[in-house]
Design a protein around this motif. Structure first.
Motif, PDB file in Angstrom:
ATOM      1  N   THR A 182      -5.680   7.690  -0.904  1.00 42.92           N
ATOM      2  CA  THR A 182      -6.109   6.916   0.244  1.00 42.92           C
ATOM      3  C   THR A 182      -5.277   5.652   0.413  1.00 42.92           C
ATOM      4  OG1 THR A 182      -7.720   5.572  -0.981  1.00 42.92           O
ATOM      5  CG2 THR A 182      -8.469   7.711  -0.141  1.00 42.92           C
ATOM      6  N   MET A 183      -5.287   5.124   1.638  1.00 45.91           N
ATOM      7  CA  MET A 183      -4.797   3.773   1.911  1.00 45.91           C
ATOM      8  C   MET A 183      -5.517   3.247   3.147  1.00 45.91           C
ATOM      9  SD  MET A 183      -0.903   4.240   3.407  1.00 45.91           S
ATOM     10  CE  MET A 183      -0.795   2.519   3.959  1.00 45.91           C
ATOM     11  N   ASN A 220      -0.548   3.564  10.743  1.00 44.84           N
ATOM     12  CA  ASN A 220      -0.796   4.991  10.530  1.00 44.84           C
ATOM     13  C   ASN A 220      -2.163   5.303   9.964  1.00 44.84           C
ATOM     14  OD1 ASN A 220      -0.344   3.897   8.008  1.00 44.84           O
ATOM     15  ND2 ASN A 220       1.113   5.452   7.332  1.00 44.84           N
ATOM     16  N   ARG A 221      -3.141   4.446  10.227  1.00 48.17           N
ATOM     17  CA  ARG A 221      -4.514   4.796   9.874  1.00 48.17           C
ATOM     18  C   ARG A 221      -5.180   5.486  11.045  1.00 48.17           C
ATOM     19  NH1 ARG A 221      -7.313   1.671  13.162  1.00 48.17           N
ATOM     20  NH2 ARG A 221      -6.774  -0.534  13.438  1.00 48.17           N
ATOM     21  N   GLY A 222      -6.396   5.992  10.804  1.00 48.91           N
ATOM     22  CA  GLY A 222      -7.205   6.477  11.901  1.00 48.91           C
ATOM     23  C   GLY A 222      -7.846   5.326  12.644  1.00 48.91           C
ATOM     24  N   GLN A 245       0.822  -1.210   0.000  1.00 50.78           N
ATOM     25  CA  GLN A 245       0.000   0.000   0.000  1.00 50.78           C
ATOM     26  C   GLN A 245       0.860   1.266   0.000  1.00 50.78           C
ATOM     27  OE1 GLN A 245      -3.598   0.158   2.626  1.00 50.78           O
ATOM     28  NE2 GLN A 245      -2.632  -1.667   3.502  1.00 50.78           N
ATOM     29  N   GLU A 246       1.875   1.282   0.861  1.00 53.24           N
ATOM     30  CA  GLU A 246       2.746   2.461   0.957  1.00 53.24           C
ATOM     31  C   GLU A 246       3.446   2.727  -0.373  1.00 53.24           C
ATOM     32  OE1 GLU A 246       3.018   4.578   3.326  1.00 53.24           O
ATOM     33  OE2 GLU A 246       2.774   3.640   5.301  1.00 53.24           O
ATOM     34  N   VAL A 248      -9.055   4.708   7.583  1.00 49.34           N
ATOM     35  CA  VAL A 248      -8.290   5.071   6.396  1.00 49.34           C
ATOM     36  C   VAL A 248      -7.285   6.173   6.701  1.00 49.34           C
ATOM     37  CG1 VAL A 248     -10.228   4.476   4.898  1.00 49.34           C
ATOM     38  CG2 VAL A 248      -9.886   6.855   5.553  1.00 49.34           C
ATOM     39  N   LYS A 249      -6.306   6.260   5.844  1.00 51.99           N
ATOM     40  CA  LYS A 249      -5.378   7.376   5.796  1.00 51.99           C
ATOM     41  C   LYS A 249      -5.527   8.029   4.434  1.00 51.99           C
ATOM     42  CE  LYS A 249      -0.453   8.492   5.545  1.00 51.99           C
ATOM     43  NZ  LYS A 249       0.933   7.947   5.551  1.00 51.99           N
ATOM     44  N   CYS A 250      -5.376   9.352   4.388  1.00 52.78           N
ATOM     45  CA  CYS A 250      -5.471  10.063   3.116  1.00 52.78           C
ATOM     46  C   CYS A 250      -4.363  11.108   3.064  1.00 52.78           C
ATOM     47  CB  CYS A 250      -6.836  10.724   2.982  1.00 52.78           C
ATOM     48  SG  CYS A 250      -7.141  11.485   1.378  1.00 52.78           S
TER      49      CYS A 250
END
Length: 261
Positions: A200-201, A115-117, A46-47, A193-195
């Protein structure tokens, strides 16, 4: 710009009928059906995809100033299952994991701060996990719209199995017995999610047929007064993850106004 979702929605969630039409028809999802894969290599993938997309966006900003060529950004969707894994988001509390290192090993589970919410959640075999790496500038640069779109795709998928899923105001994810004052609200799909620069990821985890006992070793999303369920438990029969995966893919593509391979 970075934005994170949490297990708790920062604004009221709209009803399903209030979700606006998605972005332009013709956007494409490159679908990666990964099967059962370890968590960390998938996080790394993903990264890498996010970084490549952000690099294209950086190039396009420079090209806009210099008159150079504009490159389209891709949209990826990773679909998979994981071995027994616990992940803790940026806003999570470590004490919401109820196992120590020895107990984790005894249960064959791993633990990762990521590092997601959101708070803590569980991934395991029988759970369909989706990681969209999307450039929201291709659709709609709005993190709340994006989360509601993911939820709606899951809701429509579960309705195909005769369930009545929905949203609980102030919380992300998809629930059963979600109506106000319902006696037994049960979470069937978690999201976080992270944005970064509207790319997004991370994503969603839909409980198809996991071992629900593993949720007993955490406080899921830090929520103590609601339970967790699965599609198989609600139907009283086995359900193939691959079957649910393909149904959900159809609905997610439709919600985004995208094609998918």
């Amino acid at each position: 710009m970075e934005q994170y979702s949490t297990c708790f929605a920062p604004e009221p969630t709209p009803a399903a009928s209030a979700i606006p039409a998605a972005g332009p028809v013709g956007q494409h999802l490159q679908v990666h059906r990964l099967g059962l894969v370890e968590y960390v290599p998938t996080w790394d993938q993903q990264e890498e995809l996010l970084a490549a997309t952000v690099a294209i966006k950086t190039h396009n900003r420079q090209a806009e100033a210099t008159g150079g060529p504009f490159l389209p950004t891709p949209n990826h969707l990773l679909l998979c299952e994981h071995p027994h894994t616990y992940t803790l988001g940026k806003s999570g509390k470590p004490e919401h994991l109820l196992l120590d290192e020895a107990a984790l090993a005894a249960h064959g589970a791993s633990y990762h701060r990521i590092n997601r919410g959101g708070d803590i959640t569980y991934h395991g075999p029988g759970q369909l996990v989706g990681y969209p790496i999307l450039d929201l500038d291709n659709f709609r640069p709005d993190i709340h719209w994006y989360l509601r779109t993911l939820e709606e795709a899951v809701i429509l998928t579960l309705r195909e199995y005769g369930l009545n899923p929905g949203r609980i105001s102030g919380l992300t994810g998809v629930w059963l017995d979600w109506e106000e004052n319902a006696p037994n609200p049960r979470k069937i799909c978690a999201m976080g999610v992270k944005c970064s620069r509207w790319v997004t990821m991370h994503g969603f985890a839909l409980n198809v047929e996991p071992d629900l006992s593993y949720f007993g070793y955490i406080v899921p999303c830090g929520i103590t007064d609601k339970t967790v369920t699965s599609l198989a438990q609600e139907l009283g029969r086995s359900v193939a993850v691959a079957e649910v995966q393909e149904k959900l893919l159809v609905h997610l593509a439709a919600q985004l106004g995208a094609t998918a391979n």
